[in-house]
Design an enzyme around this catalytic site. Structure first.
Site, PDB file in Angstrom:
ATOM      1  N   ASP A   1      -8.674  -4.772  -6.267  1.00  0.00           N
ATOM      2  CA  ASP A   1      -8.164  -3.643  -5.495  1.00  0.00           C
ATOM      3  C   ASP A   1      -8.676  -2.358  -6.133  1.00  0.00           C
ATOM      4  OD1 ASP A   1      -6.850  -1.764  -4.032  1.00  0.00           O
ATOM      5  OD2 ASP A   1      -4.842  -2.567  -4.346  1.00  0.00           O
TER       6      ASP A   1
ATOM      7  N   HIS B   1      -7.194  -5.419  -1.893  1.00  0.00           N
ATOM      8  CA  HIS B   1      -5.955  -4.794  -1.417  1.00  0.00           C
ATOM      9  C   HIS B   1      -5.144  -5.765  -0.567  1.00  0.00           C
ATOM     10  CE1 HIS B   1      -3.753  -1.074  -1.266  1.00  0.00           C
ATOM     11  NE2 HIS B   1      -3.773  -0.996   0.048  1.00  0.00           N
TER      12      HIS B   1
ATOM     13  N   SER C   1       0.845  -1.188   0.000  1.00  0.00           N
ATOM     14  CA  SER C   1       0.000   0.000   0.000  1.00  0.00           C
ATOM     15  C   SER C   1       0.886   1.245   0.000  1.00  0.00           C
ATOM     16  CB  SER C   1      -0.955  -0.041   1.196  1.00  0.00           C
ATOM     17  OG  SER C   1      -1.992   0.886   1.042  1.00  0.00           O
TER      18      SER C   1
END
Length: 725
Positions: free
Chosen positions: A646, A678, A563
């Site tokens: 995602d 994600h 991330s």
């Protein structure tokens, strides 16, 4: 300069078994321990995946709170939730995940833990409800709340009873279009209320459903509770007298993709009146200037007050969480508690009508603190737990607390603590129970502080199996996401540092600028500094490790992040620090500055970069890993992971990076999961993820040659697509 906090066992050899990916993924996973009214026993769930059968089994257990002994309650996989019923020490209400009469529905059953298999059905519910909260009223009747997906007309949604539409088209006139990993529909989450009527008879009383379920959320247009993707039972509460329900919803009267604003609604349990916000723009008690996210409403024992947290900023998802206490029916300004304290609370519960217990992230841990309900803004709450991360806590009759927590060295730790005495007694811990975690203990973890770019920075150190300080181990530099997040002393099944360390690394996990739990100043300073202060902190951390720890081999070091950590890996690839590593792993990181506008929660980027994409584009491009001058520096072998579901950072970001690395001739590989978001959560996918990530790092760090048991890229049975001539 910082100093490593050596623990007495850390420098000596141990008989610990290496924690490998299969062991991590297949080790039992346990829920919080929920005590009965007398505090004699607690129940908890347990699930375990098998790579032999490729199935998950589940069970419920009973923990004796005096001896710590554990015994099986049921291995019926259809039992999804259990709550204690009334003041009886052995009667429970449980959710049967199947429904004999309604496909896709669930049933409520009542049973005794001494004879669990011989319970009876109390209610049949028409959809997949979860998150049950239950109180027994003065009449003996049981009132409850739970949540399910709802149609716009207020009826519960049941996927198995819905006819498949003839067209797959989706049409939108407002945002969101999609959120996290799903496309929005006209359906939404809603809290429902219900009642079980008590009947006296021979022996124990019995309970049966009384009346229809009431949707408490749907009468408020555009309200939703729990709020996805992370909302759950902590988004609502049922008053102890059974009369009121409080629930959180994103603000229903402003664009949800542009603001974090949330309200706490209050509604009668019977739904006789429409829910009203206690902290909305027209609510008489709303504190001036407080417009941000809110959550964790919880009633006091006398049902007269509601404690909750709220942020001030309406566009900053990681703003300071301040504790508030609202008096039901009052029109006075809702008072804040300990507002000047430089920590944000995560959870709150009442100890009694005058005192509260709050869970707070603090210096890499999540601890419990006590605070009076009338505390002033200058009050400093008192901590009574220490290491690890508290995941749940329940008050026992003697005013102590049954605490469930995790740590880097254990997936489940249950102990008793009190504000007066701190930690009193450990009852059970997974590393003493599970063969997969045998030998793990607090000695595998250390921490140090070093001078960062502008302040001291904390970092965790995780040692490999049979660590020997006289030897040298490649560095694995761990970079966390968020960015307003942190590495915690907690267990993880996705980024578990011990699994990485046991390949043959020393893992160093810094908490640079932007990290939470170290004060608002450190966290907030990352705004418009994504590739600035945090990068400089990481450079200084690498330099500190290189200069001070002889047992860490930085020449063969590697780095990985997800991330925001993936963004930072992408940034490092085009920076001088990138040349210090033998390999990099970027999981779901943003790459192209102009692509940030494709995310869903627009407030996030607009806060982080001080404006909209069209008003302040230069701020977006200031920290652009895809800038041409940075691309020309790309040379470190790199694994990119990005999945199709995602929607926070779309898969095109990973593909763009992979395209450029391939065209530049940089050794690279792209790992994709079409059914993951994600995070990678499917157990079989998780195994492949670990094999590829560890295999990639091991290949370039030399660990593959030095450790015969190290994971290799060849361990993955999935074929590699390669059309190179």
């Amino acid at each position: 300069m910082g100093a490593l906090r050596w623990l007495s066992i850390a420098a000596t050899a141990s008989t610990a078994l290496a924690l490998n990916p299969e062991g991590l993924i297949s080790a039992p996973r346990r829920s919080e321990a929920i005590p009965n009214p007398s505090g004699d026993v607690a129940v908890f769930s347990q699930s375990q995946y098998s790579f032999k059968t490729h199935k998950t089994t589940s069970q419920w257990n009973v923990l004796d709170l005096k001896s710590g002994d554990i015994k099986l309650l049921t291995n019926d996989s259809d039992v999804s939730e259990i709550v204690w019923l009334g003041s009886d020490d052995s009667t429970v209400l449980y959710v049967n995940g199947t429904n004999a009469d309604i496909p896709g529905g669930v049933e409520l059953w009542v049973s005794d833990i001494s004879d669990f298999a011989n319970g009876y059905k109390a209610a049949s519910l028409p959809a997949s409800f979860s998150g049950f909260k239950v109180v027994t009223t003065d009449s003996g009747d049981v009132r409850y709340v739970a949540y399910a997906e709802s149609w716009a007309n207020g009826t519960a949604y049941n996927e198995e009873l819905v006819a498949k539409p003839l067209s797959s088209a989706r049409i939108y006139d407002s945002i969101y279009v999609r959120h996290w990993d799903y496309y929005l529909t006209t359906r939404f989450n809603a809290v429902f209320s219900g009642t079980l009527k008590k009947s006296e008879g021979k022996g124990k009383a019995t309970y049966k459903a009384d009346g229809d379920l009431k949707n408490l959320v749907s009468p408020v247009k555009n309200a939703e509770s729990p709020y996805p993707p992370f909302g759950g039972a902590s988004d609502y509460d049922l008053s102890p007298d059974g009369k009121w329900v409080a629930f959180k919803s994103k603000a229903h009267d402003i664009p949800r993709a542009n603001y974090t604003t949330a309200y706490i609604f209050l509604v009668p349990h019977d739904g006789s009146k429409t829910a009203v916000p206690i902290n909305g723009p027209d609510s008489p008690g709303t504190p001036e200037g407080v417009k941000g996210d809110a959550g964790s409403p919880v009633f006091s024992p006398d049902s007269k007050k509601i404690a909750y947290w709220q942020m001030a900023d309406e566009s900053y998802e990681a703003d300071h969480r301040t504790l508030y206490v609202y008096t039901v029916g009052s029109e006075e300004t809702i008072p804040s508690l300990a507002a000047d304290w430089d920590r944000s609370l995560d959870s709150v519960k009442w100890a009694d009508d005058d005192n509260l217990i709050i869970g707070v992230e603090d210096a890499g841990r999540s601890r419990l603190f006590s605070i009076p309900a009338d505390a002033g803004d200058d009050y400093k709450p008192k901590n009574f737990t220490d290491g690890g991360v508290v995941s749940a806590y329940y008050q026992l009759p003697d005013s102590t607390y049954l605490v469930t927590s995790t740590a880097i060295w254990t997936s489940w730790n249950v102990y008793i603590a009190s504000p007066e005495k701190g930690v009193i007694k450990t009852l059970a811990t997974a590393n003493k129970i599970d063969p997969e975690l045998k030998g793990l203990g607090p000695e595998i973890v250390d921490e140090f502080y070093y001078e960062g770019n502008w302040t001291k920075i904390q970092a965790f150190v995780i040692y490999p199996e049979n660590f020997d300080k006289s030897k040298s181990y490649p560095l694995l530099y761990y970079i966390h996401g968020g960015p307003q997040s942190s590495w915690l002393d907690s267990w993880s099944t996705r980024w578990n540092p011990k699994v990485f360390a046991d390949q043959g690394y020393v893992v160093v996990a810094p908490n640079p600028t932007g990290s939470s739990g170290f004060g608002d100043a450190l966290q907030d300073a990352i705004q418009n500094q994504w590739g600035g202060y945090p990068y400089e902190d990481l450079v200084k951390g690498w330099e500190y490790v290189n200069e001070n720890f002889d047992f860490i081999d930085t020449d063969n070091g590697v780095a990985a992040g997800a991330s925001y950590g993936g963004f930072m890996i992408n940034w490092i690839q085009g920076s001088d620090l990138g040349r210090k590593f033998k390999a990099l792993v970027s999981h779901d990181g943003t790459f192209v500055a102009d692509a940030k506008v494709s995310t869903e929660e627009l407030w996030f980027m607009q806060h982080e970069f001080n404006g909209t994409f069209w008003d302040n584009r230069e701020n977006y491009r200031r920290w652009d890993p895809s800038a041409p001058e940075r691309i020309l520096k790309f040379s470190t072998p790199m694994l990119i992971i990005h999945s199709d579901l995602d929607y926070r950072l779309p898969v095109s970001e990973g593909l763009s990076l992979f395209n450029i690395l391939q065209e530049r001739g940089v050794p690279s590989r792209f790992l994709n999961f079409p059914d993951e978001n994600h995070w990678v959560q499917n157990k079989e996918n998780s195994l492949v993820w670990h094999q590829q990530v560890l295999g990639w790092l091991n290949k370039y760090s030399g660990v593959e040659e030095s450790n015969e048991d190290a994971v290799s890229l060849d361990d993955t049975v999935i074929p590699v697509v390669d059309y190179n001539p």
